[in-house]
Structures are given as structure tokens and as C-alpha cells.
Design a protein around this motif. Structure first.
Motif, PDB file in Angstrom:
ATOM      1  N   THR A  91       0.839  -1.427  -0.031  1.00  0.00           N
ATOM      2  CA  THR A  91       0.060   0.163  -0.322  1.00  0.00           C
ATOM      3  C   THR A  91       1.003   1.790  -0.544  1.00  0.00           C
ATOM      4  O   THR A  91       1.200   1.448   0.980  1.00  0.00           O
TER       5      THR A  91
ATOM      6  N   TRP B 132      -6.471   2.000   2.310  1.00  0.00           N
ATOM      7  CA  TRP B 132      -6.059   0.372   1.611  1.00  0.00           C
ATOM      8  C   TRP B 132      -6.211  -0.708   3.147  1.00  0.00           C
ATOM      9  O   TRP B 132      -4.749  -0.021   3.656  1.00  0.00           O
TER      10      TRP B 132
ATOM     11  N   TYR C   2     -10.765  -0.568   1.208  1.00  0.00           N
ATOM     12  CA  TYR C   2     -10.809   1.039   0.926  1.00  0.00           C
ATOM     13  C   TYR C   2     -11.433   1.294   1.962  1.00  0.00           C
ATOM     14  O   TYR C   2     -12.768   1.818   0.891  1.00  0.00           O
TER      15      TYR C   2
ATOM     16  N   LEU D  93      -3.265  -0.221  -4.042  1.00  0.00           N
ATOM     17  CA  LEU D  93      -3.266  -1.794  -3.032  1.00  0.00           C
ATOM     18  C   LEU D  93      -2.960  -2.270  -4.691  1.00  0.00           C
ATOM     19  O   LEU D  93      -3.197  -2.756  -5.985  1.00  0.00           O
TER      20      LEU D  93
END
Length: 866
Positions: free
Chosen positions: A477, A488, A504, A522
Motif C-alpha cells: 500500500t 487500503w 478501501y 493496492l
């Protein structure tokens, strides 16, 4: 125990009984006399030995007495010192004496060196060997770790005390009492033959002149003579293999002298100048029972069936054309359907699993085993091929933890179909987790009827699969693209399968309202796509609730791809769904244009503005990239190598680890319980880092005493600490590996990708023990990352252990363990097949390796005298 100046050896003393018996046996063996009394004086009289012979037998008795005392001592090094410093030992009724002098060729640390200094103070546990000059500069192996070899520049000897000045500052913890062994480098790349010579680069004056034992390439060898002048060891042999094959030694490869003593035993009969008195000194060159760890290996070429149990051979035969083991039929093995099983018989091989079991204190048995699984298209199997020569239905592979009732774990290549009502697959339904797919399956068969259940599987149609359970599996992330926080994160609030998904949004408020515009990604790990002939697709499951009516503008959800490691990104799709109305939906994206490339996938969320961001957000679960058009696996399985690594250990789960890393062979102590154990392998780290005092994961351990509780733990003599949160007494930690005959791409230092070297028939390789040691030169395997585990069976049966370095690869199970006491009487290993395609299977290049003690402790080994 400090010995007194005069020792009367009495018949009620265990050692003296041994001495008296040995005197009797030696005299009988030497002179062929009839049975005599155990009283020493009458014994000598009856055999008629002269004074010199009597003195010799007394010296021999001294040697045997020293051996008995050493082997029964709780502190063997102290016992050597006691024997060396004692006055003469006198037999009952003044029947004679022997005097012992012990000259060890190894050292013990007597003062813990301060970190950052170069002085290492040691002593020899006995007398310093007369005439020995320790060369300088030189090398020392300090402690049990095979890699702990250090150079010294200078050395000084004062009596039994030996002080080394190291080349570099000492930055490791070396406690008092630690073993220090002499080491040297090889002179050049050389091939050593049985009875041949070994050329050392360094001075060999610190090695015994004859009958020493050395460790080369993690294997124990002996030599007959030490030519100090020419730095050459003469007469190299393998004590465990009379047919020692030639072996190569690289330039500057380290050799390590094993523990050794030169024992002087002087027999004294009578007192001079009385007529008939005599003394006789005998010198013994004694390699001590080694505490070193040695890895032994056995390779089976199936030239015959000597190493396999004959009671299970009905369904197997040698395939002389292939030099392989062919399956010829199936029988009932318990359970619902039939199969074939052949059991390994290691007693005639050079690897002793019983010894490995005994060595793995407390009776832990760990090993690696592998086999190549091949397929013959003739005769055509019921159900046909998919494609030829792979049968449509089959299971074939390794059985391990195999007992005499056929209970075992199994690791198989497998393809079955539980929907086929005609039972064409002839496989137990409970070991077929997915229909019509070529898989690697880990399973167990236990209990009444040998009931089999799958524990975990890997779909060989998949390039990548992650159900978001276990570790992070390489997902990252990065810093947000907009705003201050990447929202995320993994959550247990919603999931498509099992427990976890990526989300999220904010965990507490269940929205993505941060007061500002926010956007973040992500990102997957690198994924290598084989240039398969079939299509390639990405599938994932999604749950969405975002701002309605925004179309392509508001609350954007993108799926993107990179082919250059994340430097540049291209769009795959924009997800225009704003609400999945409380259900999970699966989406598919064609990746066929990227076959043959290494890619990354990322999911990007963008709120576009800071308004109406109070909706729940975006969830991702069960992402997979697979070959889409055929059941034929991406991975080529014909004559592929299937390998299992099973490590039996105790374990401690921990958190707050640091600031120094806990390492293999460290001794860990519980600060509350007083429990202790030796770390067996690099700790499995699931999160955090050592320098930040945040490392969390699992310590696998051996040589444990007591029970760890929820408590602080400390490495003896180190600043490495952690907090224990759980303790397990005995488990199998299981990893699987796969190799193939063609290899793929460019070998590298990653065990997780498809890139690797080929493993052709007739060759056997082993993956490194630790990920950190993986390199392009030893990259022959891919570590199996399991797609799914059968979590419904419970965590004692199967649990996936979180690991940053080996994500989704380490399985813990304790359904079947080795016996808790010796001897080991079960077969332990075997080869199996199930299914209608069983008789199309053949096996080759079976191999097993295990760590055992370098020698047994049943006596001084290979002693010679002069």
C-alpha cells in the motif's frame, strides 16, 4: 568432581567394574587364556603375563576407563580436565596403576569477550598438546553455527590458556564455555578421492598429526596423517561410507577440525626398583564423538528394489527401460477406493532416519524428501488423457510420517472429478478439493479405514492466487496519490471467502471521508505469466458501496497493470458499478496480451473530490490469474520433481521482537517460567521488524525444557528480546516445492516465481534451508504457495503460518508426528498412487536428506595407538 591424589578403584564403583571387566577381556583376547577370576592379582598370575605385558594391559585399562568416564559425564570437558590433573589410579589390592594425561585439540571460552574488542580468551580442557605450535594468522569456528568462522591475526599460549587476537572486532555474543574449533582453508579447487590427499591453504600445525576428523562441505571425513610441512592431509576417508565417492572442494573452502584428544595412558606394575616392576606408556589418537550436525543424503536410482519393503511390492515393478519404478496395479489401502503404496526401507542405505530421530532432541524427526513423477501413455487409462501422457484422473506422489498402519500425510500431483457419477476417477472424494483441475494437494490419511482428507491445494492452472488470508502475500500500500493516508488495509468486517479481504475505507467509521480528496492504491507482487497457449485472465471478487450517480467522474475505481515493476501503469478497466447491493460480485479481465511478461496489478480508488465520501467504500477478495481455456496445467508436470520439507519442532509465537534479531541456534529463556529452548531455523516473521522492536511471528525450537507462558523472553547473553504469547510442544512445519525438466526464464534469488533452472532425470538438487540463501546458482525449485487450506478441519490439523518471506507456503499440522521416544520403527516415507491413471505412473530419482549427529556417542571413535 575433583579427584583425590590417590584413587582406589573398588568393585562397587561403576567405573572400576568396567575397568576390571576390560582387563579380563583384553587379556583373554591377547593371550587366549581360560576364564579367570575378576580379582586383578590372581588374573595376572593365571595368564602368566610378564611385567611389561601387565603394564601394557594396565595402560589399555586406563584408556577404557577414560572413555567410560567421558561418555557418562554430564560435563565432558570438565571430566577431561579432572582425568588429566588426577594422580595415578590404583586398582584394588594394589594390583597395578595407570596414569592419564589428556591433550585436547580444541578450546573453550573462559571469559566472555566484550563487544567491539578483538581479544578472545580460551583454554584447552586438559593439558596443552606438547610440541604443537598454533599457526598465525588462522581461522576459528566459534560455537555451533556452521557459518560462525572468524579469522585471527595473533595467538599466545600460557600453560593451558590460549588467547587469540581476532582480525575484526567481535560483534557476536560468545558466552563462557562455548566450543572453539580450529579451521583452515582449502588451497585450490581440488577433487578428493578415497585414500587421497587434501591440500590446505593455511598452516595445519594446529591439527593432530594423525587420525583427525574434519568437516568439509557439511560432511565428516577422516585423515590418516597430517603433513605439516606441506600443509597436506593424507588418506582422506568417509567413516560412514567405505565406498566414498570422489568429491570436489572449492578454492578457499573452509574445513573445520572436530573435537580430538591425544590421550597418554601409562600402565605401572609394581614399584621400582623391585624386581619385576615395569611401566608402559601408550599414546591414543582419539577423535571424540562429535556434536557437529551433519547432513546425510540418499539417492535412489531404482536399479533394484533393495531399499523398499517387499511386503508392498505387489503393485510395483522395475521399468528397466527407463530405470524407474513402474506402478502395475492397485489394491485396497483402506478408505473407500484403491491405490498403491510402497514403503521406503532405509536400513540398507547410508541415511539412518532412526539416528536422525534420536539426534533431533527431544526425538524430533525432520527431513527433506523428493521424487520425480512420470507418466506413460500405454496402456491408455480409463477416462483418457488431458493431454497425453497425463491421465485424466490420478494422484501420485510422496507419503510421509508413514506408520505401520499406513497412516500418513501425502503430497500428490492430483486431478479428479467428484461430479462424475461413473466413478471414473477412482479417487477418494475427500482428497479432491477442486474438480477437473490439475493440482498439488497436501492430504492426510488417518484412523479407522485410513480416512483421507485434503489439507491444502495449489491449482497448477494459476499464475497467481490469493484468498487474502494468512500473510500479506506481497501486496503493498504505497504512499497515497492524494490526501495524507492510504486507506487500503486488510479487514475482517466483510469477506467473500474465509475471514479477510482488502478494504478501501476507515475501519472505525466505515467510510472514506477524510475531509479532503483522497486517492491511493493496492499493489500486487510481481507475477510472471508463462507464455501458455491458452488465454490468461484475472478474476477477483468485489463488494462496492460508493457515491451514486457519479458515472465515470466521482469515486473512481480502477484496475491497472504495469510491465516495468510499477514505474508506469496502464488501465485494464474502470469499475463503473456504484453499489453491489450487499452481495459480492466476481469480475474477469483478459490478460492474454501480457503472456510471457512479469506484471504487477493494482487497484486504485480516487474520491475525485471531498464531497459525499460517507459511503462504505470498496472491498477486494480472492484475486487470481489463471489459464482460462484448458484444464492442462501451466506448470509442466511430466517427470516434474515433487519435494516436501517437514520440520518437527516445538514453537513459540511472539511479538515485540528486537532490537536485535533472534537467530538460528540462539538459546531463548522465558523470564517468568524459566523455560528454555534452542531456536531451530530462522524465525518466521509475520509482521514488523527487529530494529523497530515490532517483529512478530513464530520461533521454531528444539532442545526445550519447561513450558513457555505468556511472558518476556530473552536470548542468553544478547539484547534480543520478545514477548511470548503461545507455546506448542510438537508440530510438523511443512513446505512443498516443485521443479521441472525444462526450467523457465532466468534463475534468480526468489523461491516464489516460476523462473528456475531445469532438473533433468538422473539429477537431484535441494533448495536452500533459508530464503536468504536462495540465489541464481541454486534456483531449481518454486516454493508452493497454497491457494486454499481446509480451515474447517481445525488449527491442529492444518494452519497456514503467516510469513513475510514465504507467504502462503508454511503449513503447521500435528495430526501425525514421529514417536516421542526411540527407537523409530515406522517406515516414515513411501510412494503412492490413486485413481484410474495409477498404472500410467512411474517414479524416479527418489531422494531423502536429514541432519544427524556426525558420529554416535557409543564410544571413542576410530582410535589408533602408538
Amino acid at each position: 568432581m575433583k579427584l583425590s591424589n590417590l584413587h582406589k578403584i573398588r568393585l562397587n564403583d561403576k567405573g572400576s567394574i568396567l575397568v576390571t571387566l576390560i582387563i579380563t577381556m583384553v587379556v583373554l583376547a591377547a593371550l587366549g587364556a581360560a576364564m579367570v577370576s575378576l580379582t586383578s592379582t590372581s588374573m595376572f598370575g593365571q595368564v602368566g603375563a610378564n611385567s611389561s605385558a601387565r603394564a601394557y594391559f594396565l595402560a589399555e585399562s586406563g584408556y577404557r576407563y577414560a572413555e567410560s568416564r567421558y561418555l557418562s559425564a554430564s560435563d565432558r570437558d570438565t571430566e577431561l580436565e579432572n582425568l588429566h590433573n588426577a594422580a595415578a589410579f590404583t586398582l584394588l589390592n594394589n594390583a597395578g596403576q595407570f596414569d592419564l594425561k589428556i591433550y585436547p585439540y580444541y578450546f573453550k571460552i573462559i571469559e566472555r569477550p566484550a563487544i567491539g574488542t578483538k581479544t578472545l580468551k580460551t583454554k584447552v580442557p586438559g593439558g596443552f598438546p606438547p610440541g604443537v605450535i598454533i599457526g598465525k594468522p588462522g581461522w576459528l569456528k566459534i560455537g555451533p553455527k556452521s557459518t560462525s568462522i572468524y579469522r585471527y591475526d595473533d595467538v599466545s599460549v600460557s600453560g593451558v590458556n590460549v588467547t587469540f587476537t581476532m582480525k575484526e572486532n567481535i560483534n557476536s555474543y560468545f558466552p563462557v564455555g562455548l566450543d572453539v574449533l580450529y579451521a583452515a582453508e582449502s588451497e585450490m579447487l581440488q577433487t578428493v578421492t578415497k585414500g587421497g590427499d587434501f591440500q590446505a591453504h593455511d598452516r595445519t600445525s594446529g591439527l593432530p598429526l594423525r587420525n583427525g576428523t574434519i568437516m568439509i562441505n557439511n560432511h565428516l571425513y577422516s585423515y590418516k596423517e597430517n603433513d605439516v610441512t606441506n600443509r597436506k592431509l593424507i588418506g582422506i576417508e568417509d567413516p560412514s561410507d567405505p565406498n566414498m565417492p570422489d568429491f570436489s572442494v572449492a578454492d578457499r573452502e573452509m574445513i573445520v577440525l572436530q573435537k580430538f584428544v591425544k590421550l597418554h595412558s601409562t600402565g605401572i606394575f609394581g614399584q621400582e626398583p623391585v624386581e619385576g616392576a615395569a611401566s608402559r606408556e601408550v599414546v591414543y589418537h582419539v577423535p571424540l564423538p562429535s556434536t557437529a550436525e551433519e547432513r546425510k543424503e540418499f539417492k535412489e536410482t531404482f536399479a533394484d528394489l533393495t531399499n523398499w519393503k517387499t511386503s508392498t511390492l505387489d503393485n510395483f515393478a522395475l521399468d528397466m527401460g527407463r530405470s524407474a519404478l513402474r506402478v502395475t496395479g492397485t489394491d485396497s489401502l483402506g478408505g473407500t477406493l484403491t491405490g498403491s503404496l510402497i514403503k521406503f526401507e532405509p536400513s540398507a542405505t547410508n541415511i539412518d532416519l532412526a539416528a536422525a530421530h534420536l539426534y533431533g532432541d527431544p526425538n524430533f524427526l525432520s527431513y527433506d524428501a523428493q521424487v520425480k513423477v512420470g507418466f506413460d501413455p500405454n496402456p491408455p487409462p480409463v477416462g483418457g488423457f488431458d493431454p497425453s501422457p497425463i491421465p485424466k484422473y490420478f494422484a501420485a506422489g510422496l507419503s510421509f510420517r508413514l506408520d505401520n498402519d499406513n497412516n500418513s500425510y501425502g503430497l500428490s500431483f492430483l486431478r479428479g472429478d467428484n461430479t462424475d457419477t461413473t466413478i471414473l476417477d477412482n479417487l477418494d472424494n475427500n482428497i479432491v478439493p477442486v474438480d477437473k483441475k490439475t493440482l498439488i494437494v497436501l492430504w492426510q490419511g488417518t484412523g479407522s479405514g485410513n480416512t483421507r482428507k485434503w489439507l491444502a491445494y495449489k491449482d497448477l492452472n494459476n499464475f497467481f492466487a490469493d484468498n487474502m488470508e494468512g500473510s500479506l502475500s506481497g501486496w503493498t500500500t504505497p504512499a497515497p496519490l492524494k490526501g495524507s493516508t492510504n486507506l487500503w488495509h486488510r479487514t475482517t468486517y466483510r469477506s467473500k471467502s474465509s475471514t479477510n479481504s482488502w478494504y478501501y475505507g476507515k475501519e472505525l467509521t466505515r467510510n472514506y471521508d477524510t475531509g479532503v480528496t483522497n486517492s491511493a492504491t493496492l499493489v500486487s507482487p510481481d507475477i510472471k505469466l508463462y507464455p501458455t497457449s491458452s488465454s490468461v485472465k484475472l478474476s477477483y471478487w468485489t463488494w462496492i458501496k460508493t457515491e451514486p450517480g457519479g458515472g465515470v467522474l466521482y469515486d473512481q475505481k480502477h484496475v491497472e497493470i504495469s510491465t516495468n515493476g510499477g514505474v508506469n501503469w496502464s488501465g485494464l478497466e474502470q469499475v463503473l458499478i456504484e453499489d453491489t447491493f450487499g452481495v459480492w460480485q466476481q469480475r474477469f479481465i483478459d490478460l492474454s496480451a501480457y503472456k510471457g511478461l512479469t506484471i504487477k496489478i493494482r487497484f486504485r480508488f480516487d474520491s475525485y473530490d471531498n464531497a459525499l465520501n460517507y459511503y462504505e467504500g470498496w472491498y477486494i477478495d480472492d484475486a487470481k490469474i489463471s489459464a482460462g481455456d484448458t484444464s492442462y496445467p501451466i506448470f509442466p508436470i511430466n517427470e516434474a520433481t515433487l519435494m516436501v520439507r517437514v520440520k518437527e519442532v516445538a514453537s513459540v509465537t511472539f511479538s515485540n521482537g528486537g532490537p536485535v534479531a533472534i537467530e538460528n541456534l540462539d538459546t531463548v529463556v522465558g523470564q517468568t517460567s524459566g523455560a528454555r529452548g534452542v531456536v531451530a531455523g530462522t524465525p518466521i516473521i509475520s509482521s514488523g521488524s527487529w530494529p523497530g522492536n515490532t517483529a512478530a511471528g513464530t520461533l521454531t525450537m528444539k532442545n526445550t525444557t519447561g513450558t513457555f507462558v505468556n511472558e518476556p523472553i530473552q536470548v542468553i547473553g544478547s539484547s534480543a528480546t520478545a514477548t511470548a504469547s503461545g507455546y506448542r510442544v510438537r508440530d510438523n512445519y511443512i513446505k512443498a516445492y516443485i521443479g521441472d525438466t525444462s526450467g523457465y526464464g532466468t534463475a534468480n534469488n526468489s523461491p516464489l516465481d516460476f523462473n528456475k533452472r531445469s532438473i533433468l532425470r538422473g539429477n537431484v538438487y535441494w533448495p536452500p534451508d533459508e530464503v536468504a540463501d536462495w540465489s541464481a546458482t541454486n534456483d531449481y525449485f518454486t516454493l508452493v504457495q497454497w491457494d486454499v487450506i481446509n480451515s474447517g478441519l481445525g488449527q491442529n490439523v492444518v494452519k497456514l503460518i503467516d510469513s513475510i518471506d514465504e507467504p502462503n507456503a508454511v503449513i503447521r499440522s500435528n495430526t501425525l508426528t514421529s514417536p516421542t521416544s526411540s527407537p523409530l520403527l515406522q517406515p516414515e516415507l513411501g510412494l503412492h498412487t490413486f485413481g484410474k491413471g495409477s498404472t500410467n505412473v512411474y517414479f524416479d530419482d527418489f531422494a531423502v536428506q536429514a541432519d544427524v549427529g556426525a558420529s554416535s556417542n557409543n564410544g571413542f571413535i576410530r582410535t589408533i595407538q602408538e
